[in-house]
Write an enzyme that holds these catalytic residues in place. Structure first.
Site, PDB file in Angstrom:
ATOM      1  N   CYS B  79      34.665  43.464  36.031  1.00  0.00           N
ATOM      2  CA  CYS B  79      33.532  42.598  36.376  1.00  0.00           C
ATOM      3  C   CYS B  79      33.181  42.825  37.837  1.00  0.00           C
ATOM      4  O   CYS B  79      33.969  42.510  38.735  1.00  0.00           O
ATOM      5  CB  CYS B  79      33.880  41.121  36.148  1.00  0.00           C
ATOM      6  N   VAL B  80      31.999  43.374  38.081  1.00  0.00           N
ATOM      7  CA  VAL B  80      31.684  43.813  39.446  1.00  0.00           C
ATOM      8  C   VAL B  80      31.536  42.644  40.417  1.00  0.00           C
ATOM      9  O   VAL B  80      31.959  42.739  41.574  1.00  0.00           O
ATOM     10  CB  VAL B  80      30.438  44.730  39.456  1.00  0.00           C
TER      11      VAL B  80
END
Lengths: 129, 125
Positions: B79-80
């Site tokens: 998850c950036v």
């Protein structure tokens, strides 16, 4: 294995997001809400559950700025726009913490243990934060 | 019909729950379960930090993730937004200066929705 194999098996699932931590002692509450809103934006049937210290997240009149934290609780008001309407709070957790049913969001359903458990088990996937 | 599984890892590499996640994936593969993907969220994104230096005689979580990616082609989705909050950046992706290990795919929460939807079973650690 290609992604296509999975596409055919794609099913409609109901998602429960269980909140167990107080709002400002960790990022758990905010990251749970971020996830809930994404599930909502993809039109997945999503419900929110609050139990243990998680019930502090729905209590009104909190002042996060006093401890230099962005008040993500305001974002709860967006839930209805994502069709997240099932919000369940554990009655016993409120009682144990001597909290009144003074919530900052509407549509909160306070449930006794058994009903809370029943609702939770109606969901296919449970994420806990 | 082959069973499918997705994992969500929310614990850092030094957590024993991360070890449990790795063991679970390996056993699932042994039992011919198809791993749709692993999604790293919250402190779990720290598993992708390639500069973490763990003493040689301790558990090397990153090596296990790399093995799962390289040998078994398990997609490892990061998850950036959670990663960036923890000092991991994809701006340098495919660049030797990136601090994200190349076994990981930079993704967003939308991927969590995809994996949740596609897998028959979802396990969160």
């Amino acid at each position: 294995m290609s992604a296509a194999i999975y596409e055919e098996k794609q099913t409609d699932k109901t998602i429960a997001i269980v909140n167990t931590q107080a709002p400002f002692s960790s990022a758990d509450g905010k990251e749970a809400l971020d996830a809930a809103l994404i599930f909502g934006s993809y039109e997945q049937a999503t419900s929110l559950f609050f139990i243990g210290d998680g019930v502090f997240q729905v209590i009104g009149e909190q002042n996060a700025s006093a401890i230099e934290i962005k008040d993500y609780l305001k974002t709860f008001s967006a839930l209805e726009f994502y069709d997240i309407e099932n919000i369940y709070v554990c009655q016993q957790s409120l009682t144990e913490r001597n909290l009144m049913a003074n919530f900052h969001i509407d549509n909160v359903q306070v449930l006794a243990n058994e009903a809370f458990s029943q609702r939770l088990h109606q969901h296919n996937v449970i994420y806990r934060f | 019909m082959q069973n499918t599984l997705a994992l969500v890892v929310t614990t850092p590499p030094n957590s024993n729950l991360t070890t449990t996640a790795i063991n679970l994936v390996k056993r699932a593969i042994d039992k011919d379960v198809a791993i749709v993907g692993v999604f790293f969220y919250q402190d779990g994104v720290l598993n992708a930090a390639k500069h973490l230096s763990i003493p040689n005689d301790e558990y090397q979580a990153l090596q296990h993730w790399q093995q799962l990616s390289n040998e078994y082609h398990v997609p490892l989705h990061l998850c950036v937004s959670a990663a960036e909050k923890r000092g991991l950046t994809d701006e340098l992706s495919n660049n030797e200066n990136s601090n994200i290990d190349k076994a990981f795919i930079v993704s967003g929460l939308g991927e969590l929705v995809e994996l949740t939807s596609k897998a028959e079973r979802v396990v969160q650690l």
